[in-house]
Design a protein around this motif. Structure first.
Motif, short mmCIF file in Angstrom:
data_model
loop_
_atom_site.label_atom_id
_atom_site.label_comp_id
_atom_site.label_asym_id
_atom_site.label_seq_id
_atom_site.Cartn_x
_atom_site.Cartn_y
_atom_site.Cartn_z
N LYS A 137 0.90 -1.12 0.04
CA LYS A 137 -0.16 0.08 -0.01
C LYS A 137 1.14 1.24 -0.01
O LYS A 137 1.95 1.42 0.66
N LYS B 142 -17.51 9.98 -0.41
CA LYS B 142 -16.76 10.64 -1.12
C LYS B 142 -16.60 12.21 -0.87
O LYS B 142 -17.63 12.87 -0.14
N ASP C 23 -3.14 5.19 -2.04
CA ASP C 23 -4.33 4.50 -1.24
C ASP C 23 -4.61 5.41 -0.21
O ASP C 23 -5.95 5.30 0.34
N LYS D 89 -6.70 -1.92 5.37
CA LYS D 89 -7.07 -3.44 5.52
C LYS D 89 -8.42 -3.37 4.92
O LYS D 89 -8.71 -4.39 4.42
N ASP D 90 -9.32 -2.43 5.47
CA ASP D 90 -11.03 -2.64 5.22
C ASP D 90 -11.02 -1.52 3.91
O ASP D 90 -11.01 -1.85 2.97
N GLU D 91 -11.85 -0.51 4.47
CA GLU D 91 -12.01 0.65 3.25
C GLU D 91 -12.41 1.86 4.27
O GLU D 91 -12.47 1.84 5.35
N PHE D 92 -12.21 2.83 3.30
CA PHE D 92 -12.46 4.13 3.98
C PHE D 92 -13.85 4.33 4.42
O PHE D 92 -14.91 4.07 3.78
N ILE E 203 -7.83 1.54 7.68
CA ILE E 203 -8.52 1.95 6.40
C ILE E 203 -7.78 1.13 5.27
O ILE E 203 -8.36 0.67 4.36
N PRO F 237 -8.87 8.67 -0.08
CA PRO F 237 -9.05 8.80 1.19
C PRO F 237 -8.22 9.80 2.04
O PRO F 237 -7.00 9.74 1.77
#
Length: 260
Positions: free
Chosen positions: A2, A166, A88, A159-162, A157, A122
Motif C-alpha cells: 500500500k 466521497k 491509497d 485493510k478494510d475501506e474508508f 483503512i 481517502p
C-alpha cells in the motif's frame, strides 16, 4: 504494498511530519511532499500567480518552494503518480496545534486532506493539541499517542475501506496528554469556536504601522450533548470528526426561495 502520501503545513522539516513518517513507515510505502517552509493557516489555497519548484530532498521525499499544502497535493498527485494510479491514502500532519471547529477552514493541514478527497483519495488530517502555546512541543513532546492513533487508523483503512463517503475526510485531534492518560476515542462533530481580537499594532523603526495576528485561546460554545471536538479533547479523549466539503445550507434553500 500500500502507498501513503504524506504532507503537512508546518514545513518539510517539522518535528510533527518526522513523527508521522516514523509512525507510518512500517505499514506502507511512503511518499512525502511538503511545503519548504511553514504555511500554517493558509487554508485551501492554490498558487496561481507564480511557478512552483519541487525539490527532491531524498528518496520519495520532496519539498515545494513556497508552496501550500494544497499545491503539494495537486502537483504530487498529477506528477508523481501517473497512468491513473493514485496513493491509497493521504495523511496530513502531525500538525502542531489544534484544528477544531471553524479553525478547520483556516487550516492548511485540513486543506491538504480536502484536496486529496477532491481527487478521490481517502484522507486524514491529524493535529496535536498543545498546552501553553505549544511550548510543550518545543520542549520535546514525544507524539506517542498521536503516532499510536494514526498507525491504528491508517492500518484499518488500508485493510478494510474508508469508512465515510466521497469528498469527506477524517479530522483527528490528539489531546495534550501522555499515551497512558488517554481515555479512548470519541467520534465528534466540529464545535463552534469563539474568536476574540488577538492583534497587536506596532511601529517599525521607520515609523510605519504594522499588525501582528496572534494565537486565540481555545474557547468554544458548549454543545448540548457535549459531543463536539473541543469537549472530547478537554475530557482527554482523541477526537475524530467526519468532515464534508459540501457546505450548502440545505435547510435554508426553501426559506431563501420564499424570501426571494
Amino acid at each position: 504494498m500500500k502507498q501513503i502520501l504524506i504532507t503537512n503545513d508546518d514545513g518539510f522539516d517539522a518535528i510533527g511530519i518526522k513523527a508521522l513518517i516514523k509512525a507510518l513507515s512500517p505499514i506502507a510505502k511512503l511518499t512525502v511532499v511538503a511545503p519548504a517552509k511553514n504555511k500554517s493557516a493558509c487554508g485551501h489555497s492554490l498558487t496561481l500567480d507564480k511557478p512552483l519548484r519541487m525539490e527532491n530532498v531524498k528518496d520519495d521525499f520532496y519539498k515545494i518552494d513556497d508552496g501550500s499544502p494544497t499545491d503539494c497535493m495537486f502537483i504530487s498527485i498529477h506528477n508523481l503518480f501517473k497512468d491513473g494510479y493514485k496513493p491509497d491514502l493521504v495523511v496530513s500532519g502531525i500538525n502542531i496545534g489544534a484544528n477544531m471547529g471553524e479553525d478547520i477552514t483556516y487550516s492548511g493541514t485540513a486543506a491538504a486532506a480536502m484536496e486529496a478527497v477532491l481527487h478521490g483519495i481517502p484522507a486524514i488530517a491529524i493535529s496535536q493539541v498543545c498546552k501553553d502555546r505549544c511550548n510543550d512541543i518545543k520542549n520535546g513532546w514525544d507524539f506517542e499517542l498521536a503516532k499510536d492513533i494514526i498507525s491504528k487508523i491508517a492500518k484499518k483503512i488500508l485493510k478494510d475501506e474508508f469508512p465515510i463517503g466521497k469528498r469527506k475526510f477524517l479530522n483527528i485531534n490528539i489531546p495534550p496528554i501522555k499515551k497512558d492518560e488517554c481515555k479512548g476515542i470519541k467520534i465528534t462533530k466540529a464545535g463552534y469556536r469563539e474568536y476574540g481580537n488577538d492583534t497587536s499594532r506596532h511601529l517599525n523603526p521607520r515609523g510605519e504601522e504594522y499588525y501582528w495576528i496572534g494565537l486565540h485561546p481555545l474557547i468554544w460554545k458548549e454543545s448540548k450533548n457535549k459531543d463536539c471536538d473541543f469537549e472530547a479533547i478537554k475530557a482527554n479523549y482523541v477526537s475524530i470528526s467526519p468532515i464534508k466539503l459540501d457546505m450548502t445550507s440545505y435547510e435554508d434553500i426553501n426559506r431563501l426561495n420564499e424570501w426571494i
